[in-house]
Design an enzyme around this catalytic site. Structure first.
Site, PDB file in Angstrom:
ATOM      1  N   ASP A   8     -34.196  -0.171  60.441  1.00  0.00           N
ATOM      2  CA  ASP A   8     -33.349   0.737  59.688  1.00  0.00           C
ATOM      3  C   ASP A   8     -33.960   0.817  58.284  1.00  0.00           C
ATOM      4  O   ASP A   8     -34.752  -0.057  57.895  1.00  0.00           O
ATOM      5  CB  ASP A   8     -31.917   0.172  59.657  1.00  0.00           C
ATOM      6  N   ASP A  10     -32.240   2.233  54.822  1.00  0.00           N
ATOM      7  CA  ASP A  10     -31.368   1.913  53.677  1.00  0.00           C
ATOM      8  C   ASP A  10     -30.724   0.537  53.867  1.00  0.00           C
ATOM      9  O   ASP A  10     -29.983   0.322  54.825  1.00  0.00           O
ATOM     10  CB  ASP A  10     -30.254   2.964  53.554  1.00  0.00           C
TER      11      ASP A  10
HETATM   12  C1  G6P Z   1     -28.162   5.777  56.346  1.00  0.00           C
HETATM   13  C2  G6P Z   1     -27.216   5.139  55.354  1.00  0.00           C
HETATM   14  C3  G6P Z   1     -25.892   5.872  55.339  1.00  0.00           C
HETATM   15  C4  G6P Z   1     -26.127   7.363  55.111  1.00  0.00           C
HETATM   16  C5  G6P Z   1     -27.015   7.936  56.206  1.00  0.00           C
HETATM   17  C6  G6P Z   1     -27.338   9.405  55.997  1.00  0.00           C
HETATM   18  O1  G6P Z   1     -27.747   5.451  57.629  1.00  0.00           O
HETATM   19  O2  G6P Z   1     -26.989   3.780  55.662  1.00  0.00           O
HETATM   20  O3  G6P Z   1     -25.087   5.314  54.322  1.00  0.00           O
HETATM   21  O4  G6P Z   1     -24.892   8.063  55.085  1.00  0.00           O
HETATM   22  O5  G6P Z   1     -28.232   7.197  56.220  1.00  0.00           O
HETATM   23  O6  G6P Z   1     -28.200   9.513  54.893  1.00  0.00           O
HETATM   24  P1  G6P Z   1     -28.580  10.853  54.134  1.00  0.00           P
HETATM   25  O7  G6P Z   1     -29.637  10.379  53.147  1.00  0.00           O
HETATM   26  O8  G6P Z   1     -29.140  11.804  55.141  1.00  0.00           O
HETATM   27  O9  G6P Z   1     -27.352  11.358  53.484  1.00  0.00           O
HETATM   28 MG    MG Z   2     -28.752   0.552  56.655  1.00  0.00          MG
END
Ligand code: G6P
Ligand code: MG
Length: 214
Positions: A8, A10
């Site tokens: 993953d 973030d």
């Molecule tokens: C990751 C993060 C989420 C976020 C998602 C979409 O999974 O952990 O917190 O909402 O990505 O990210 P984006 O950058 O496309 O809004």
């Molecule tokens: Mg994450």
């Protein structure tokens, strides 16, 4: 035997989980939702942009149309993208680069499996692209975690069967997604102890024994 590791992004490879939180908090406050906090944000980990917005809006009383919701999600993304402008290799989380290097040395393939549509930009900014074999992100999928799609796409791009892959995750939705896809899991991050991964570590620099995991 593990032949590929899918990370993953973030909160696993880079500290953008904090930037997501700050951007959502700013939006929440603008909507008059002053008690949006880190506990709420924990549930946003791994979850799509629109689903994350719902977690903010359920703290307020006002109802929004789908069009208004799309505009609110875009506003948050603008705040978030602005904060990405100062992102650099210094924001890579402890042990992440070393783990990628170690895997490459061992001949284990590496990929990113992230719900984020901002993943390619982030990976460029933090300069990890050369250490990754494939990227599967929000731009490749239609169903979000806990659906396994993003990880199954990553495994397919790597040319590997799901059971030969390990997923590294910091979110409940992500660990569930990996399990739904038939992959092994390593939970990291502040919630690592409560995610029920096959393995757990506070971060990638505190993994005690990679031999046991791989
Ligand atoms: C990751 C993060 C989420 C976020 C998602 C979409 O999974 O952990 O917190 O909402 O990505 O990210 P984006 O950058 O496309 O809004
Ligand atoms: Mg994450």
């Amino acid at each position: 035997m593990i032949r590929g590791v899918i990370f993953d992004l973030d909160g696993v490879l880079v500290s953008t989980d904090e930037l997501h939180y700050q951007a959502w908090k700013r939006l929440a406050n603008e909507l008059g939702i002053m008690d949006f906090g880190r506990k709420d944000n924990e549930r946003q980990r791994g979850v799509s942009r629109m689903a994350s917005l719902e977690i903010v809006l359920e703290k307020g009383t006002k109802k929004y149309t789908d069009e208004e919701k799309r505009a609110l999600a875009e506003k948050k993304n603008d705040y978030y993208k602005k904060s990405l402008q100062s992102l650099s290799p210094e924001d890579v989380l402890p042990g992440a680069k070393e783990a990628l290097e170690m895997l490459r040395e061992r001949g284990v393939l590496t990929a990113v499996g992230s719900a984020s549509k901002n993943a390619p930009e982030i990976l460029e900014r933090i300069e990890l692209m050369p250490l990754l074999d494939k990227i599967s992100c929000g731009l490749d999928i239609t169903r979000s975690k806990p659906d396994p799609e993003v990880f199954l796409v990553a495994a397919e791009k790597l040319g590997l069967a799901p059971e030969d892959c390990l997923v590294v995750e910091d979110s409940a939705a992500g660990i569930q997604a990996a399990r739904n896809g038939g992959m092994k899991t390593l939970a990291v991050g502040p919630l690592s102890g409560q995610l029920g991964g096959d393995f757990e570590a506070r971060n990638l620099s505190s993994v005690e024994n990679w031999d046991e995991i791989l």
